[in-house]
Design a protein around this motif. Structure first.
Motif, PDB file in Angstrom:
ATOM      1  N   ILE A 221       0.925  -1.168  -0.026  1.00  0.00           N
ATOM      2  CA  ILE A 221      -0.100  -0.001  -0.025  1.00  0.00           C
ATOM      3  C   ILE A 221       0.841   1.025  -0.015  1.00  0.00           C
ATOM      4  O   ILE A 221       1.702   1.492   0.844  1.00  0.00           O
ATOM      5  CB  ILE A 221      -0.761  -0.022   1.167  1.00  0.00           C
ATOM      6  CG1 ILE A 221      -1.715  -1.095   1.360  1.00  0.00           C
ATOM      7  CG2 ILE A 221      -1.648   1.308   1.273  1.00  0.00           C
ATOM      8  CD1 ILE A 221      -2.781  -1.190   2.343  1.00  0.00           C
ATOM      9  N   LEU A 225      -1.708   6.315  -0.569  1.00  0.00           N
ATOM     10  CA  LEU A 225      -2.855   5.609  -0.168  1.00  0.00           C
ATOM     11  C   LEU A 225      -3.438   5.362   1.293  1.00  0.00           C
ATOM     12  O   LEU A 225      -4.439   5.511   1.769  1.00  0.00           O
ATOM     13  CB  LEU A 225      -3.041   4.013  -0.808  1.00  0.00           C
ATOM     14  CG  LEU A 225      -2.953   4.069  -2.329  1.00  0.00           C
ATOM     15  CD1 LEU A 225      -2.960   2.464  -2.926  1.00  0.00           C
ATOM     16  CD2 LEU A 225      -4.422   5.081  -2.760  1.00  0.00           C
ATOM     17  N   ALA A 229      -6.500   7.053   3.282  1.00  0.00           N
ATOM     18  CA  ALA A 229      -7.338   6.180   4.138  1.00  0.00           C
ATOM     19  C   ALA A 229      -7.680   7.120   5.549  1.00  0.00           C
ATOM     20  O   ALA A 229      -8.520   6.954   6.098  1.00  0.00           O
ATOM     21  CB  ALA A 229      -6.585   4.765   4.159  1.00  0.00           C
ATOM     22  N   LEU A 254      -9.653  -1.153   7.411  1.00  0.00           N
ATOM     23  CA  LEU A 254      -9.834  -0.641   6.099  1.00  0.00           C
ATOM     24  C   LEU A 254      -8.486  -1.023   5.251  1.00  0.00           C
ATOM     25  O   LEU A 254      -8.619  -1.268   3.942  1.00  0.00           O
ATOM     26  CB  LEU A 254     -10.023   0.806   6.265  1.00  0.00           C
ATOM     27  CG  LEU A 254     -10.175   1.529   4.799  1.00  0.00           C
ATOM     28  CD1 LEU A 254     -11.134   1.095   3.945  1.00  0.00           C
ATOM     29  CD2 LEU A 254     -10.190   3.244   5.045  1.00  0.00           C
ATOM     30  N   LEU A 255      -7.385  -0.895   6.043  1.00  0.00           N
ATOM     31  CA  LEU A 255      -6.041  -1.176   5.230  1.00  0.00           C
ATOM     32  C   LEU A 255      -6.082  -2.488   5.037  1.00  0.00           C
ATOM     33  O   LEU A 255      -5.778  -2.847   3.736  1.00  0.00           O
ATOM     34  CB  LEU A 255      -5.214  -0.498   6.064  1.00  0.00           C
ATOM     35  CG  LEU A 255      -4.986   0.874   6.208  1.00  0.00           C
ATOM     36  CD1 LEU A 255      -3.862   1.266   7.228  1.00  0.00           C
ATOM     37  CD2 LEU A 255      -4.768   1.639   5.031  1.00  0.00           C
ATOM     38  N   SER A 258      -8.459  -3.887   1.965  1.00  0.00           N
ATOM     39  CA  SER A 258      -7.947  -3.129   0.750  1.00  0.00           C
ATOM     40  C   SER A 258      -6.994  -4.149   0.268  1.00  0.00           C
ATOM     41  O   SER A 258      -6.913  -4.313  -0.916  1.00  0.00           O
ATOM     42  CB  SER A 258      -7.523  -1.581   1.043  1.00  0.00           C
ATOM     43  OG  SER A 258      -8.620  -1.117   1.614  1.00  0.00           O
ATOM     44  N   CYS A 270      -1.988  -1.934  -3.648  1.00  0.00           N
ATOM     45  CA  CYS A 270      -3.423  -1.665  -3.811  1.00  0.00           C
ATOM     46  C   CYS A 270      -3.387  -0.344  -4.636  1.00  0.00           C
ATOM     47  O   CYS A 270      -2.516   0.450  -4.952  1.00  0.00           O
ATOM     48  CB  CYS A 270      -3.683  -1.261  -2.372  1.00  0.00           C
ATOM     49  SG  CYS A 270      -4.065  -2.424  -1.452  1.00  0.00           S
ATOM     50  N   ILE A 275      -9.372   1.252  -1.632  1.00  0.00           N
ATOM     51  CA  ILE A 275      -9.608   1.792  -0.443  1.00  0.00           C
ATOM     52  C   ILE A 275     -11.070   2.276  -0.635  1.00  0.00           C
ATOM     53  O   ILE A 275     -11.784   2.274   0.437  1.00  0.00           O
ATOM     54  CB  ILE A 275      -8.706   3.091  -0.443  1.00  0.00           C
ATOM     55  CG1 ILE A 275      -7.250   2.567  -0.200  1.00  0.00           C
ATOM     56  CG2 ILE A 275      -9.224   3.840   0.912  1.00  0.00           C
ATOM     57  CD1 ILE A 275      -6.802   1.866   0.854  1.00  0.00           C
ATOM     58  N   ALA A 279     -14.172   0.803   1.714  1.00  0.00           N
ATOM     59  CA  ALA A 279     -14.588   1.713   2.848  1.00  0.00           C
ATOM     60  C   ALA A 279     -16.228   1.768   3.052  1.00  0.00           C
ATOM     61  O   ALA A 279     -16.627   1.927   3.909  1.00  0.00           O
ATOM     62  CB  ALA A 279     -14.212   3.120   2.547  1.00  0.00           C
TER      63      ALA A 279
END
Length: 315
Positions: A221, A225, A229, A254-255, A258, A270, A275, A279
């Protein structure tokens, strides 16, 4: 990280297709449940009765060579019915700890909001710490561990709303929804010829899932990004329509989700879409709307869309 192996893609496709044979016309929700599984999280399925919530959970559990338990939650379900208890043996002169159904790899908590808040709370330690404590004895829960909760909408009779602490432990809250007309025709046809909900074969084992979870953790990630987030999470805490925003646990979920979404798509990195799409399922159920927002008939989902639309997407 190395490119996602062809073997991993084959395993994901094998699991997906195996579940699709059991749950017709629900490809998107199946993919999201697998995303949660590979993220090491838990999933809450909310919808009206009879649309396939339990069937979805069983399709996943039956596809994996993992230990499984089903807890039918009712108003008289006690915490010990979930965690287990200790029994005194007169012959031995000692207590014996009997683990409950929560000490399994895949746990279906069916109609979780029909049991009392005290019993709901018995799931908190297991879902967060992957262990259960019975009379001072701590029992670890084997990996992979996933709780699949199902619940009926709050407006239905005999329900107890899940407290915020409980909701926050579910990585995603999903809706199965009614099937499309063509899917309903296929379901009816298979029901009449006796092939609906035929036995689902075990196609993956625990080591497969653990191995893929390790690869998910290595999906890259970019810092931009991560910053994106964080800004989305921060906005949920400042938005005028939100009384209580997303937690730190929500950011981490969330991370990770993703990363799992990218992995399932066959990427070792990613992109912003990971994301944004994740979400929509990870954040809404963790937020509490303000009184004014409720009066204006706003929902958590619409607020999340506003936040996503208002923030520039990293290039």
């Amino acid at each position: 990280m190395e490119k996602i192996s062809v073997g991993a893609r084959d395993k994901i496709e094998l699991l997906t297709n195996n579940m699709k044979n059991r749950l017709i016309g629900k490809d998107d929700v199946i993919r999201k449940v697998i995303t949660v599984l590979l993220s090491g999280g838990h999933v809450l399925l909310e919808d009206v009765p009879g649309v396939g919530k339990t069937s979805l959970a069983r399709a996943l559990s039956d596809s994996l060579s993992c230990s499984f338990s089903r807890i039918q939650c009712t108003p008289d379900t006690m915490p010990s019915d979930i965690t287990g208890l200790s029994i005194y043996h007169m012959e031995k002169g000692e207590f014996e700890v009997l683990p409950g159904p929560i000490v399994n790899q895949i746990v279906l908590a069916d109609e979780i909001n029909r049991t009392s808040p005290k019993t709901q709370a018995s799931l908190l330690e297991a879902m967060e710490e992957r262990q259960v404590t019975i009379d001072g004895n701590t029992i670890p829960i084997p990996e992979p561990f996933m709780v699949i909760g199902t619940q009926n909408p709050m407006e239905m009779a005999g329900t107890y709303p899940l407290p915020e602490a409980q909701l926050d432990r579910f990585m995603m809250k999903l809706s199965v929804g009614y099937p499309a007309e063509e899917s309903s025709v296929q379901i009816a046809s298979e029901f009449l010829n006796g092939s609906l909900h035929a036995k689902t074969e075990q196609v993956l084992d625990a080591e497969d899932i653990i191995s893929m979870k390790t690869e998910v953790n290595g999906v890259e990630i970019h810092k931009d990004l991560v910053d994106y987030a964080v800004k989305v999470i921060e906005e949920t805490r400042k938005h005028h329509s939100i009384k209580c925003g997303a937690s730190t646990r929500a950011l981490l979920d969330l991370l990770r989700a993703s990363q799992a979404r990218a992995y399932i798509e066959g990427r070792d990195y990613c992109i912003p879409l990971d994301i944004m799409e994740t979400a929509k399922d990870v954040l809404p159920h963790r937020m509490i709307l303000s009184a004014e927002a409720k009066m204006n008939k706003m929902t958590q989902e619409t607020v999340i869309l506003q936040i996503l639309n208002n923030h520039p997407v990293p290039q």
